[in-house]
Design an enzyme around this catalytic site. Structure first.
Site, mmCIF file in Angstrom:
data_model
loop_
_atom_site.group_PDB
_atom_site.id
_atom_site.type_symbol
_atom_site.label_atom_id
_atom_site.label_comp_id
_atom_site.label_asym_id
_atom_site.label_seq_id
_atom_site.Cartn_x
_atom_site.Cartn_y
_atom_site.Cartn_z
ATOM 1 N N GLY A 1 -13.489 -22.394 -33.914
ATOM 2 C CA GLY A 1 -14.718 -21.913 -33.329
ATOM 3 C C GLY A 1 -15.912 -22.121 -34.247
ATOM 4 O O GLY A 1 -17.040 -22.280 -33.793
ATOM 5 N N ASP B 1 -9.605 -12.247 -34.790
ATOM 6 C CA ASP B 1 -9.361 -13.628 -34.348
ATOM 7 C C ASP B 1 -8.091 -14.185 -34.983
ATOM 8 O O ASP B 1 -8.052 -15.344 -35.397
ATOM 9 C CB ASP B 1 -10.560 -14.517 -34.691
#
Length: 348
Positions: free
Chosen positions: A60, A154
């Site tokens: 990301g 995450d």
């Protein structure tokens, strides 16, 4: 002394001064050019000018490259992508957190660089980054043993690295959050993370906690055991995701059939069943039913400790996912009006 002689001496001094200045300027220019050339060559050697041949993967934050310091040390270089939804806040968050945390199961930050629009993080390089076992110790440190209580938010297989001695390292703290020492959960209106690893209460209500990290760990465990991604069931008639697939096998008492073929000959069936059991406990729908990381660390190595049977796991809806875009924003039908930003996993 005559005025003509004085003028001659003055002219001579001026020539000497001018010559000295010219020589110093040439030396300075040569030195600058040499240093610039050396740095440019060192940069090219370290990352080969961000060549795709040295690209390890994409997250990301942006692409990650394998590089080499001038002394020969291998490094991992993470470069912020212009298309990334993460920015300077996540960059600063990761630098601050990793600099404060020290643990054998957390990746080590070697340096960082901010130049204009360029934002780069330098990590120790881990040659292996696929199979993980024992990463729970790193999470336990974040949740309970560190001076700072950290919720990662995450955790996924691509954010867990293994070194040559197979020691697991948790990486990528751009989305991690510090909470107060006695706090185990918090709420946010901006949900960020990776589809397939987010707990339902976090994805739909913005509630993140140590138990949402536990959920992510459960997904990672099941992915390792089965050799399949949680998000790899889009066209499958067997189940909507890996969690449902594994749950069906567990209910039918065929859990060992979940094992990846590469593990069939080498793994201990009892240990494999324990991992599946623990993985399913971690992904239960009710956060209160999920174990804490201290429970997980105790269960995994124990040979005699009885382990509870899991309840049905959470099934995260696929209606927030679009195959046309690597990331999306949506607002679930919830009174909290949570903004949802999801990153799709890309293969390395």
């Amino acid at each position: 002394m005559s005025s003509a002689a004085k003028s001659g001496q003055l002219a001579m001094k001026l020539k000497v001064i001018i010559s000295a200045v010219v020589v110093l300027a040439v030396v300075a220019l040569c030195s600058f050019s040499y240093i610039y050339y050396r740095r440019k060559m060192a940069k090219r050697k370290a990352i080969d000018n961000f060549s795709d041949a040295h690209k390890l993967g994409q997250g990301g934050f942006g692409p990650v490259y394998k590089g080499i310091f001038s002394g020969g040390q291998e490094i991992a270089v993470k470069r912020l992508s212009s298309q990334s939804r993460q920015g300077i806040d996540e960059f600063r968050n990761e630098v601050i957190l990793i600099s404060k945390l020290q643990h054998r199961n957390l990746v080590r930050l070697l340096g960082y660089c901010i130049t204009g629009y360029e934002q780069i993080l330098l990590y120790e390089y881990m040659p292996l980054d696929t199979f993980i076992f024992g990463i729970s110790r790193g999470l336990l440190y974040l949740h309970e043993d560190s001076r700072l209580r950290i919720i990662h938010r995450d955790l996924k297989t691509s954010n867990i690295l293994l070194d040559q001695e197979m020691n697991p390292k948790i990486s990528d703290f751009g989305l991690a959050r510090i909470v107060e020492e006695k706090t185990t959960e918090a709420n946010t209106k901006k949900v960020v993370g990776t589809y397939g690893y987010m707990s339902p209460e976090y994805a739909l209500e913005g509630l993140f906690s140590i138990k949402s990290d536990v959920f992510s760990l459960g997904v990672v465990i099941l992915e390792i055991v089965t050799g399949r991604r949680n998000t790899g069931f889009y066209q499958s008639k067997e189940a909507s995701n890996l969690l449902g697939y594994a749950w069906n096998f567990w209910k039918e008492e065929r859990a060992l059939h979940l094992l990846d073929h590469s593990m069939l000959e080498s793994c201990n069936p009892k240990e494999a069943m324990k991992c599946i059991n623990v993985g399913l406990l971690c992904v239960q729908e009710d956060p209160g039913d999920r174990p804490t990381m201290s429970n997980v660390v105790t269960m995994l190595p124990s040979e005699s400790m009885p382990i509870l049977k899991p309840n049905q796991p959470a099934f995260v809806s696929r209606k927030y996912v679009s195959n046309a875009s690597p990331a999306l924003s949506a607002k679930p039908h919830s009174s909290s009006k949570v903004e949802l930003t999801i990153t799709m996993e890309e293969g390395r």
